[in-house]
Every structure is written in structure tokens, then in C-alpha cells.
Design an enzyme around this catalytic site. Structure first.
Site, PDB file in Angstrom:
ATOM      1  N   ASN A   1       0.802  -1.222   0.000  1.00 35.16           N
ATOM      2  CA  ASN A   1       0.000   0.000   0.000  1.00 35.16           C
ATOM      3  C   ASN A   1       0.837   1.275   0.000  1.00 35.16           C
ATOM      4  O   ASN A   1       0.355   2.322  -0.428  1.00 35.16           O
ATOM      5  CB  ASN A   1      -0.916  -0.005   1.226  1.00 35.16           C
ATOM      6  CG  ASN A   1      -1.467   1.365   1.546  1.00 35.16           C
ATOM      7  OD1 ASN A   1      -2.386   1.857   0.875  1.00 35.16           O
ATOM      8  ND2 ASN A   1      -0.906   2.015   2.556  1.00 35.16           N
TER       9      ASN A   1
ATOM     10  N   TYR B   1       2.631   8.808 -11.148  1.00 39.68           N
ATOM     11  CA  TYR B   1       1.897   7.902 -10.275  1.00 39.68           C
ATOM     12  C   TYR B   1       1.171   6.826 -11.087  1.00 39.68           C
ATOM     13  O   TYR B   1       1.219   5.630 -10.768  1.00 39.68           O
ATOM     14  CB  TYR B   1       0.905   8.709  -9.444  1.00 39.68           C
ATOM     15  CG  TYR B   1      -0.067   7.893  -8.628  1.00 39.68           C
ATOM     16  CD1 TYR B   1       0.312   7.343  -7.408  1.00 39.68           C
ATOM     17  CD2 TYR B   1      -1.370   7.679  -9.078  1.00 39.68           C
ATOM     18  CE1 TYR B   1      -0.586   6.600  -6.658  1.00 39.68           C
ATOM     19  CE2 TYR B   1      -2.273   6.938  -8.330  1.00 39.68           C
ATOM     20  CZ  TYR B   1      -1.879   6.397  -7.120  1.00 39.68           C
ATOM     21  OH  TYR B   1      -2.763   5.659  -6.387  1.00 39.68           O
TER      22      TYR B   1
ATOM     23  N   LYS C   1       1.748   2.661 -11.125  1.00 34.44           N
ATOM     24  CA  LYS C   1       0.691   1.730 -10.738  1.00 34.44           C
ATOM     25  C   LYS C   1       0.327   0.792 -11.890  1.00 34.44           C
ATOM     26  O   LYS C   1      -0.044  -0.373 -11.664  1.00 34.44           O
ATOM     27  CB  LYS C   1      -0.545   2.493 -10.264  1.00 34.44           C
ATOM     28  CG  LYS C   1      -0.361   3.211  -8.942  1.00 34.44           C
ATOM     29  CD  LYS C   1      -0.115   2.243  -7.790  1.00 34.44           C
ATOM     30  CE  LYS C   1      -0.168   2.933  -6.452  1.00 34.44           C
ATOM     31  NZ  LYS C   1       0.034   2.010  -5.315  1.00 34.44           N
TER      32      LYS C   1
END
Length: 257
Positions: free
Chosen positions: A92, A163, A167
Site C-alpha cells: 500500500n 503515479y 501503478k
């Protein structure tokens, strides 16, 4: 020999970046089901230790920079000494990122260094955690790896280039690692949220963005950290024993299909 399923209250869970925001919601969700949880932190010592103190004997706060393989090895070793072999890893942790569309670098401004910083956290961090926990999972024949993704590569409401690229790479790793680790009884899945209301990372998001996202969802609401955390339980639970290599999008129905 593999163990097909393990009840949540028998699992030893490591949540990277588990002290604040979404990580704290995931930590509390697993604790509520009786799991023993290690709250990994890097800069949030006070929050991590305060959260662990609320669950004496069931939670433990351990510092580690997930980008540092030696630190992650120590994290897993300490967890094993304290609680037993790690069964479940939730990747996470979010490294140095704030969701502020007004301040984001645009396509002609973004640098490769910015992408690299996000790859170091999302991809290298996950790789370190998975590889460090793998020997114990292989030995017991059971493992659950849950990576936290994003819906932005399906629906880039705000184009956060660095980002989102990191991901997307983590999703690829999720699918390929699922193939390699499946024969050992280890599943690898991803839970992908959209913008969450509210975490430290999304606190800088203008209210108009939240309102626009809510209007575009069937639920007419922005997803909360608790709602996304609930979905991580599924992939760790016995009900997901036949599921691996999947990406579950939890965003109130903003992304369809």
C-alpha cells in the site's frame, strides 16, 4: 503441499504504509477480523505506534523504507519472530506523492526522475516486500499478496503521469507474479481505487474535483478509504481461494468493465 485457504483470524498481515490514510483503514479492517497485523511505517512513527497501542498483542509497528531491501528483510524477519510466518502482504505504501491536479507536472514538464521516484515506491517497494516474504509463504504453502492500484490508467480524471505509470507497472507485476507463484499456493491480486475522500495524499485535491467524480458514479459518492479497505479482505479471505491475477476496481462504479 499447499494450504488452499486460511481464515483471516489465523493470518499474519504486513501492511506497508499502514499507519495513515488508506493504510490505516486497511490495518484496522484486518485487525477487526482478528488478524495479527504489522503496521509498517517510514516517517509516521507516532501514528503507527498509537494505532498499534490500540490493539495490544495483535498489532506491531515496525519502521522500514520499502525501497531498501535490507530494511524490508528486517521487517519480515522481525514480524516472523514476533507473530510467526507472514501469510499476507498488502503493498500500500505511497512514496512522496500528493494528489493535487493544479500543481501536477504536465506532459511537457514531467521528468523521468519523477517517474523513477514513483517506480521506486510502487514497483521496487512491492518487489522487495514480496521477495522478502516469499520464503515463509513457500514453506507453509500459503500466501496472499494484495497490491494497491488505481483506476487512473482506465479513466485518467486527472493525468498524474508518474503515479499512474508506476501503478500500471504494478498491475503488470501482479499478473505475471500470479503465474509464477500460483503453484506454491500464493495468490497475487490488486485492489484499485479512485480518488478517496479523504487521505493525507488527497487532502490537497480541490473540492470541485471530488464533486465531479461523485457526479460521474452510479452511487453519486466518492469512495472512502474504509470502503476500499473492505475489498482487500476478500482477496485475503477463504472466499477468494480460486482468484489470482485479478484487479478489482473499487470506485463507486466510475470505471465500468
Amino acid at each position: 503441499m499447499t494450504t488452499e485457504a486460511l481464515p483471516l483470524d489465523q493470518q499474519v498481515v504486513v501492511v506497508t504504509g499502514g499507519a495513515r490514510g488508506l493504510g490505516a483503514a486497511i490495518t484496522k479492517t484486518f485487525l477487526s477480523q482478528g488478524a495479527r497485523v504489522v503496521i509498517n511505517y517510514y516517517t509516521s512513527k507516532e501514528a503507527a505506534e498509537a494505532l498499534a497501542a490500540d490493539y495490544p498483542g495483535q498489532a506491531l509497528a515496525i519502521e522500514a523504507d520499502i525501497r531498501d531491501r535490507g530494511a524490508v528483510d528486517h521487517l519480515i524477519t522481525t514480524t516472523t519472530e514476533h507473530f510467526g510466518s507472514v501469510t499476507t502482504v498488502i503493498n500500500n505504501a505511497l512514496v512522496d506523492f500528493v494528489f493535487n491536479g493544479d500543481a501536477r507536472p504536465q506532459a511537457m514538464q514531467i521528468t523521468y526522475d519523477a517517474l523513477t521516484r514513483q517506480f521506486e515506491g510502487a514497483v521496487k517497494g512491492a518487489l522487495n516486500a514480496i521477495q522478502a516474504a516469499h520464503p515463509g509463504m513457500k514453506r507453509t504453502g500459503f500466501g496472499r499478496i494484495i497490491n494497491i492500484g488505481t483506476n487512473l490508467f482506465q479513466h485518467p480524471v486527472v493525468p498524474y503521469h508518474d503515479y499512474t505509470a508506476a501503478k500500471a507497472a504494478l498491475l503488470s507485476l501482479t499478473k505475471t507474479f500470479a503465474d509464477d507463484l500460483g503453484p506454491e499456493g500464493i495468490t497475487v491480486n490488486m485492489v484499485s481505487g479512485g480518488l478517496l475522500r479523504t487521505t493525507d495524499a488527497s487532502a490537497a485535491t480541490p473540492e470541485a474535483v471530488f464533486e465531479g467524480i461523485a457526479a460521474g458514479t452510479p452511487l453519486r459518492k466518492v469512495t472512502t478509504p474504509d470502503q476500499l479497505a473492505d475489498a482487500t479482505l476478500f482477496f485475503a479471505s477463504p472466499w477468494a481461494r480460486g482468484v489470482t491475477g485479478q484487479n478489482l476496481i473499487v470506485d463507486g462504479g466510475l470505471v465500468k468493465g
